[in-house]
Design an enzyme around this catalytic site. Structure first.
Site, PDB file in Angstrom:
ATOM      1  N   LYS A  26       1.374  36.716  42.067  1.00 26.23           N
ATOM      2  CA  LYS A  26       2.480  35.824  42.411  1.00 26.23           C
ATOM      3  C   LYS A  26       3.689  36.165  41.539  1.00 26.23           C
ATOM      4  O   LYS A  26       3.545  36.639  40.424  1.00 26.23           O
ATOM      5  CB  LYS A  26       2.079  34.376  42.178  1.00 26.23           C
ATOM      6  CG  LYS A  26       1.019  33.879  43.136  1.00 26.23           C
ATOM      7  CD  LYS A  26       0.594  32.465  42.767  1.00 26.23           C
ATOM      8  CE  LYS A  26      -0.308  31.868  43.819  1.00 26.23           C
ATOM      9  NZ  LYS A  26      -1.612  32.493  43.883  1.00 26.23           N
ATOM     10  N   HIS A  55       2.537  29.551  41.449  1.00 27.81           N
ATOM     11  CA  HIS A  55       3.879  30.027  41.097  1.00 27.81           C
ATOM     12  C   HIS A  55       4.468  29.163  39.975  1.00 27.81           C
ATOM     13  O   HIS A  55       5.144  29.669  39.080  1.00 27.81           O
ATOM     14  CB  HIS A  55       4.795  29.983  42.331  1.00 27.81           C
ATOM     15  CG  HIS A  55       4.436  30.975  43.371  1.00 27.81           C
ATOM     16  ND1 HIS A  55       3.537  30.709  44.382  1.00 27.81           N
ATOM     17  CD2 HIS A  55       4.841  32.250  43.570  1.00 27.81           C
ATOM     18  CE1 HIS A  55       3.423  31.769  45.163  1.00 27.81           C
ATOM     19  NE2 HIS A  55       4.206  32.723  44.688  1.00 27.81           N
ATOM     20  N   SER A  97       6.323  31.055  48.234  1.00 31.16           N
ATOM     21  CA  SER A  97       5.666  30.064  47.380  1.00 31.16           C
ATOM     22  C   SER A  97       5.605  28.747  48.143  1.00 31.16           C
ATOM     23  O   SER A  97       6.612  28.300  48.684  1.00 31.16           O
ATOM     24  CB  SER A  97       6.483  29.875  46.100  1.00 31.16           C
ATOM     25  OG  SER A  97       6.143  28.667  45.457  1.00 31.16           O
ATOM     26  N   MET A  98       4.420  28.131  48.158  1.00 28.43           N
ATOM     27  CA  MET A  98       4.280  26.820  48.809  1.00 28.43           C
ATOM     28  C   MET A  98       5.175  25.785  48.128  1.00 28.43           C
ATOM     29  O   MET A  98       5.766  24.948  48.776  1.00 28.43           O
ATOM     30  CB  MET A  98       2.828  26.352  48.767  1.00 28.43           C
ATOM     31  CG  MET A  98       1.887  27.186  49.609  1.00 28.43           C
ATOM     32  SD  MET A  98       2.145  26.991  51.357  1.00 28.43           S
ATOM     33  CE  MET A  98       1.271  25.468  51.637  1.00 28.43           C
ATOM     34  N   GLY A  99       5.276  25.842  46.809  1.00 28.20           N
ATOM     35  CA  GLY A  99       6.034  24.845  46.057  1.00 28.20           C
ATOM     36  C   GLY A  99       7.527  25.107  45.969  1.00 28.20           C
ATOM     37  O   GLY A  99       8.328  24.175  45.981  1.00 28.20           O
TER      38      GLY A  99
END
Length: 128
Positions: A26, A55, A97-99
């Site tokens: 990541k 992340h 990144s999901m966040g």
């Protein structure tokens, strides 16, 4: 006479790209700004490490380090993944990144090309 702010001097010494020497991991793209009055200088930096489960792990560690002293402020402007093949001298940037959402991989790629001038550095928006 031109004077450089303390923040600008600090930012000039931050490596623009720091990633693991090989593997798939990541990464985050971080915007570092000055907190000094009247100074709007900023720099984007790339950080990517295989030790990070999320992340946010990378962002938290890097921002904590850079924000010590109160002169700099950090903001994560996205993330993704990096595949670094040191033997073949290739780096591929992809995913998101999901966040933090998808980083601008074109910016990331340019920073990596400076750090690894003899590499083939590519990117696309495919994958997670």
């Amino acid at each position: 006479m031109c004077t450089q702010t303390r923040a600008a001097a600090l930012m000039a010494n931050i490596p623009q790209a720091d990633i693991d020497p090989s593997g798939v991991f990541k990464y985050v793209l971080i915007r570092v700004h000055s907190r000094e009055e009247g100074d709007d200088s900023e720099v984007d930096i790339v950080r990517g490490y295989s030790w990070a489960e999320y992340h946010a792990d990378i962002y938290e560690k890097v921002s904590e380090e850079l924000e010590k002293g109160g002169i700099l402020d950090c903001e994560c402007i996205g993330g993704g993944r990096i595949r670094h093949d040191a033997q073949a001298k290739k780096i591929h940037v992809y995913g998101y990144s999901m966040g933090f959402g998808r980083a601008n991989h074109a910016v990331t790629t340019e920073k990596l090309k400076v750090r690894y001038p003899d590499y083939e550095v590519t990117w696309d928006n495919e994958g997670y």
